[in-house]
Design a protein around this motif. Structure first.
Motif, PDB file in Angstrom:
ATOM      1  N   UNK A  16       0.840  -1.202   0.000  1.00  0.00           N
ATOM      2  CA  UNK A  16       0.000   0.000   0.000  1.00  0.00           C
ATOM      3  C   UNK A  16       0.877   1.255   0.000  1.00  0.00           C
ATOM      4  N   UNK A  17       1.916   1.188   0.840  1.00  0.00           N
ATOM      5  CA  UNK A  17       2.812   2.345   0.940  1.00  0.00           C
ATOM      6  C   UNK A  17       3.499   2.632  -0.391  1.00  0.00           C
ATOM      7  N   UNK A  18       4.018   1.546  -1.009  1.00  0.00           N
ATOM      8  CA  UNK A  18       4.714   1.732  -2.289  1.00  0.00           C
ATOM      9  C   UNK A  18       3.765   2.265  -3.351  1.00  0.00           C
ATOM     10  N   UNK A  19       2.545   1.739  -3.327  1.00  0.00           N
ATOM     11  CA  UNK A  19       1.559   2.155  -4.318  1.00  0.00           C
ATOM     12  C   UNK A  19       1.195   3.627  -4.137  1.00  0.00           C
ATOM     13  N   UNK A  20       0.967   3.996  -2.857  1.00  0.00           N
ATOM     14  CA  UNK A  20       0.632   5.389  -2.545  1.00  0.00           C
ATOM     15  C   UNK A  20       1.741   6.329  -3.009  1.00  0.00           C
ATOM     16  N   UNK A  21       2.988   5.920  -2.694  1.00  0.00           N
ATOM     17  CA  UNK A  21       4.131   6.760  -3.058  1.00  0.00           C
ATOM     18  C   UNK A  21       4.212   6.922  -4.565  1.00  0.00           C
ATOM     19  N   UNK A  22       4.061   5.806  -5.280  1.00  0.00           N
ATOM     20  CA  UNK A  22       4.140   5.866  -6.732  1.00  0.00           C
ATOM     21  C   UNK A  22       3.026   6.751  -7.283  1.00  0.00           C
ATOM     22  N   UNK A  23       1.858   6.641  -6.680  1.00  0.00           N
ATOM     23  CA  UNK A  23       0.713   7.427  -7.132  1.00  0.00           C
ATOM     24  C   UNK A  23       0.990   8.929  -6.951  1.00  0.00           C
ATOM     25  N   UNK A  24       1.472   9.280  -5.752  1.00  0.00           N
ATOM     26  CA  UNK A  24       1.770  10.681  -5.474  1.00  0.00           C
ATOM     27  C   UNK A  24       2.859  11.203  -6.398  1.00  0.00           C
ATOM     28  N   UNK A  25       3.908  10.389  -6.564  1.00  0.00           N
ATOM     29  CA  UNK A  25       5.023  10.825  -7.398  1.00  0.00           C
ATOM     30  C   UNK A  25       4.554  11.053  -8.827  1.00  0.00           C
ATOM     31  N   UNK A  26       3.721  10.134  -9.317  1.00  0.00           N
ATOM     32  CA  UNK A  26       3.202  10.248 -10.678  1.00  0.00           C
ATOM     33  C   UNK A  26       2.373  11.511 -10.833  1.00  0.00           C
ATOM     34  N   UNK A  27       1.467  11.708  -9.876  1.00  0.00           N
ATOM     35  CA  UNK A  27       0.599  12.888  -9.935  1.00  0.00           C
ATOM     36  C   UNK A  27       1.416  14.164  -9.932  1.00  0.00           C
ATOM     37  N   UNK A  28       2.373  14.238  -8.994  1.00  0.00           N
ATOM     38  CA  UNK A  28       3.193  15.451  -8.887  1.00  0.00           C
ATOM     39  C   UNK A  28       4.010  15.649 -10.159  1.00  0.00           C
ATOM     40  N   UNK A  29       4.515  14.543 -10.715  1.00  0.00           N
ATOM     41  CA  UNK A  29       5.320  14.660 -11.926  1.00  0.00           C
ATOM     42  C   UNK A  29       4.483  15.177 -13.092  1.00  0.00           C
ATOM     43  N   UNK A  30       3.240  14.698 -13.184  1.00  0.00           N
ATOM     44  CA  UNK A  30       2.372  15.160 -14.276  1.00  0.00           C
ATOM     45  C   UNK A  30       2.064  16.644 -14.149  1.00  0.00           C
ATOM     46  N   UNK A  31       1.698  17.048 -12.921  1.00  0.00           N
ATOM     47  CA  UNK A  31       1.429  18.474 -12.701  1.00  0.00           C
ATOM     48  C   UNK A  31       2.677  19.283 -13.021  1.00  0.00           C
ATOM     49  N   UNK A  32       3.827  18.764 -12.542  1.00  0.00           N
ATOM     50  CA  UNK A  32       5.088  19.468 -12.771  1.00  0.00           C
ATOM     51  C   UNK A  32       5.428  19.584 -14.240  1.00  0.00           C
ATOM     52  N   UNK A  33       5.127  18.544 -14.987  1.00  0.00           N
ATOM     53  CA  UNK A  33       5.403  18.565 -16.434  1.00  0.00           C
ATOM     54  C   UNK A  33       4.585  19.657 -17.105  1.00  0.00           C
ATOM     55  N   UNK A  34       3.277  19.660 -16.785  1.00  0.00           N
ATOM     56  CA  UNK A  34       2.402  20.682 -17.368  1.00  0.00           C
ATOM     57  C   UNK A  34       2.862  22.074 -16.990  1.00  0.00           C
ATOM     58  N   UNK A  35       3.134  22.238 -15.693  1.00  0.00           N
ATOM     59  CA  UNK A  35       3.541  23.553 -15.188  1.00  0.00           C
ATOM     60  C   UNK A  35       4.861  23.991 -15.808  1.00  0.00           C
ATOM     61  N   UNK A  36       5.795  23.029 -15.902  1.00  0.00           N
ATOM     62  CA  UNK A  36       7.111  23.349 -16.454  1.00  0.00           C
ATOM     63  C   UNK A  36       7.015  23.789 -17.906  1.00  0.00           C
ATOM     64  N   UNK A  37       6.222  23.065 -18.692  1.00  0.00           N
ATOM     65  CA  UNK A  37       6.093  23.418 -20.112  1.00  0.00           C
ATOM     66  C   UNK A  37       5.417  24.769 -20.274  1.00  0.00           C
ATOM     67  N   UNK A  38       4.314  24.960 -19.511  1.00  0.00           N
ATOM     68  CA  UNK A  38       3.584  26.219 -19.585  1.00  0.00           C
ATOM     69  C   UNK A  38       4.448  27.371 -19.101  1.00  0.00           C
ATOM     70  N   UNK A  39       5.117  27.154 -17.969  1.00  0.00           N
ATOM     71  CA  UNK A  39       5.929  28.207 -17.377  1.00  0.00           C
ATOM     72  C   UNK A  39       7.123  28.546 -18.245  1.00  0.00           C
ATOM     73  N   UNK A  40       7.725  27.527 -18.827  1.00  0.00           N
ATOM     74  CA  UNK A  40       8.886  27.778 -19.656  1.00  0.00           C
ATOM     75  C   UNK A  40       8.494  28.560 -20.902  1.00  0.00           C
ATOM     76  N   UNK A  41       7.333  28.222 -21.448  1.00  0.00           N
ATOM     77  CA  UNK A  41       6.834  28.952 -22.613  1.00  0.00           C
ATOM     78  C   UNK A  41       6.662  30.430 -22.272  1.00  0.00           C
ATOM     79  N   UNK A  42       6.070  30.661 -21.084  1.00  0.00           N
ATOM     80  CA  UNK A  42       5.862  32.050 -20.674  1.00  0.00           C
ATOM     81  C   UNK A  42       7.183  32.759 -20.420  1.00  0.00           C
ATOM     82  N   UNK A  43       8.151  32.018 -19.870  1.00  0.00           N
ATOM     83  CA  UNK A  43       9.426  32.639 -19.538  1.00  0.00           C
ATOM     84  C   UNK A  43      10.237  32.927 -20.795  1.00  0.00           C
ATOM     85  N   UNK A  44      10.063  32.082 -21.830  1.00  0.00           N
ATOM     86  CA  UNK A  44      10.844  32.263 -23.045  1.00  0.00           C
ATOM     87  C   UNK A  44      10.255  33.353 -23.937  1.00  0.00           C
TER      88      UNK A  44
END
Lengths: 262, 286
Positions: A16-44
């Motif tokens: 359960x712990x491993x699954x939860x961790x993987x789930x959180x990491x995945x979610x955060x990574x997806x949000x981060x990917x979107x944010x990074x691409x959007x933010x980088x576009x704005x910054x460039x």
């Protein structure tokens, strides 16, 4: 491996712990990917119509330092500055102005810079005339009234650094054959990019515009030396003043075209 | 609401409506007062807080700044100006005393929206919906710092609902209203207390301060607990209650979990007057 058997509960809680961790990491990574691409576009993005307040750190440094609090906007006595909204060109929450709407009035007591808590507007800019918010460029030489031979001169007259940042260069009017053109010329050594010229241009759309420095300016090859500047620097010419080149005359003793023999 | 099982019905019957809504009303008052103090300048020219929740000046002299934003700036390799650093230290110090996430409950304007969504959920008895891990907020903090470091720009502040909503209120929204609306819909239809209770990295940051903060909710009267579970029903972070209320072997009676927002709703809702505000030190008051 099978020495110490773990109980089914332990195994399931670890699962359960491993699954939860993987789930959180995945979610955060997806949000981060979107944010990074959007933010980088704005910054460039290099929006042409959005000018930063005086003293703004260059490009990305500004986006790293500005904490989007809006105190510079409040400090500006002319309501020149505004905070970018999500649908606007500049990075959301950062201060900017559009010269054609309200230009910078170059307050000598620098209220916006003094209001900035983060240092995104450089407090070391003590002389407002040293600000470089951009560079005015007479971008449309076909519609500029002075280029058409009229004496408009409005950009020149409205420039806070008249005769320094904008000068009028007299040139013979080839079209009429008897008049003089007074052509406005901007000098980057003095132009602050305040935008008063763009604001005051009488055309429907300004012929003179303030644009970001990196767009307005070229760059000489680094090896390049301008002769007259080097001369002024060293006090004398770097090569002998009177360069005596050997006189070469056509040699008439040999025929210019050798005799053709079939 | 006349249902006697509805959380708070018991307390209202026993203590009266006013004292079972005391902290809730004070909290709403505080949230509105902070908005009013930021808005009085642009609206009527009376400048009390000039700026936004990101950074401001109190009465044009005392600088204040959000330490989380300064940390983001630091991650890019930028050290903020001394005015901002002083402001950040003042705010961090204030919440170290008043209880980290007291920011969430007493100041943050997003709380009004998410509390409204939670109230509608309770009112219409909606299913919990998507279950998220409460530690996601720390993953979000990591995500914010990583993207900030990689892009070299405060990218989180492009979408941060907290500063977005506040900036919208003080400087005008544009399309910024879409983000708080999205948060509201997410909390109402997708996940119960989804944003503030599970995801918001700003709250996550203040919860880290809250682990050391002085003012805490205490369950000093825990032997009177009648197990009605009303406090669990209204608490935005119910996981912090158990160790204080039911903890054995020296656990409790102080709520030490950093995620307690010091909202005081449990104090209101408890008919048996189990909870009260106090310090984090173990000393029994009674």
């Amino acid at each position: 491996m099978s020495e110490r058997r773990e109980s089914p509960e332990q195994a399931s809680s670890r699962r359960k712990f491993l699954l939860e961790t993987a789930r959180s990491a995945c979610g955060a990574a997806l949000v981060g990917l979107g944010l990074g691409l959007y933010g980088n576009r704005q910054a460039m993005a290099r929006p042409v119509y959005t000018m930063r307040p005086p003293g703004a750190l260059p490009g990305k440094k500004f986006l790293a330092a500005c904490i989007r609090c809006g105190q510079c906007v409040r400090a500006c006595p002319y309501q020149t500055l505004r905070l970018a909204r999500p649908e606007e060109e500049a990075a959301t929450g950062t201060p900017y102005f559009s010269a054609r709407q309200i230009p910078c009035e170059l307050c000598e007591n620098r209220p916006c810079i003094r209001a900035c808590p983060s240092g995104a507007l450089d407090p070391q800019l003590t002389d407002i005339y040293k600000a470089r918010m951009g560079l005015a460029v007479l971008i449309d030489r076909e519609n500029c009234l002075n280029f058409l031979g009229l004496r408009c001169d409005v950009c020149y007259r409205s420039c806070p650094l008249i005769d320094k940042a904008i000068t009028l260069n007299a040139l013979h009017n080839q079209r009429s054959g008897k008049h003089t053109l007074f052509l406005p010329e901007v000098h980057s050594k003095h132009c602050t990019g305040c935008g008063k010229c763009e604001k005051s241009c009488v055309l429907e759309k300004a012929a003179i515009k303030v644009v970001p420095l990196e767009l307005a300016q070229g760059e000489l090859g680094h090896h390049y030396r301008v002769g007259w500047e080097e001369k002024a620097k060293s006090g004398q010419s770097l090569i002998p003043e009177q360069l005596d080149l050997p006189d070469r005359m056509p040699d008439f003793t040999t025929p210019i075209t050798p005799e053709w023999k079939p | 609401m006349n249902d006697e099982n509805y959380p708070g019905a018991l307390a209202a019957a026993k203590k009266g409506w006013f004292s079972s809504h005391r902290w809730l009303m004070l909290r709403r008052l505080s949230q509105l007062a902070f908005l009013a103090l930021f808005l009085s300048g642009p609206l009527v020219g009376l400048w009390i807080f000039k700026g936004t929740l990101a950074a401001s000046r109190f009465l044009d002299t005392i600088p204040l700044a959000d330490p989380f934003i300064l940390l983001q700036s630091l991650v890019t390799g930028t050290i903020a100006g001394s005015t901002a650093l002083l402001g950040g230290a003042l705010i961090a110090g204030f919440y170290l005393v008043s209880g980290g996430r007291a920011y969430c409950a007493w100041v943050c304007p997003v709380n009004i929206i998410t509390d409204f969504a939670a109230w509608l959920r309770l009112r219409f008895n909606l299913q919990e919906g998507l279950s998220l891990n409460r530690n996601n907020r720390y993953w979000m903090i990591g995500m914010v710092f990583l993207t900030t470091a990689l892009t070299g720009s405060l990218v989180w502040e492009l979408i941060n609902p907290v500063t977005m909503l506040h900036r919208g209120l003080v400087f005008g929204f544009g399309l910024a209203w879409t983000i708080p609306l999205g948060i509201f819909c997410f909390d109402l239809f997708v996940s119960k207390r989804g944003w503030c209770g599970h995801l918001c990295p700003v709250g996550g940051f203040y919860s880290l301060l809250g682990r050391f903060s002085l003012i805490r909710v205490r369950a000093d009267g825990r032997e009177n607990c009648s197990n009605c579970l009303d406090c669990y029903a209204v608490c935005p972070e119910p996981q912090v209650i158990s160790p204080a209320l039911k903890g054995e072997n020296g656990q409790g009676p102080v709520i030490t979990g950093g995620n307690c927002t010091n909202c005081g709703r449990c104090i209101d809702i408890c008919a048996e007057r189990v909870f009260s505000f106090g310090s984090r030190f173990k000393t029994e008051y009674r």
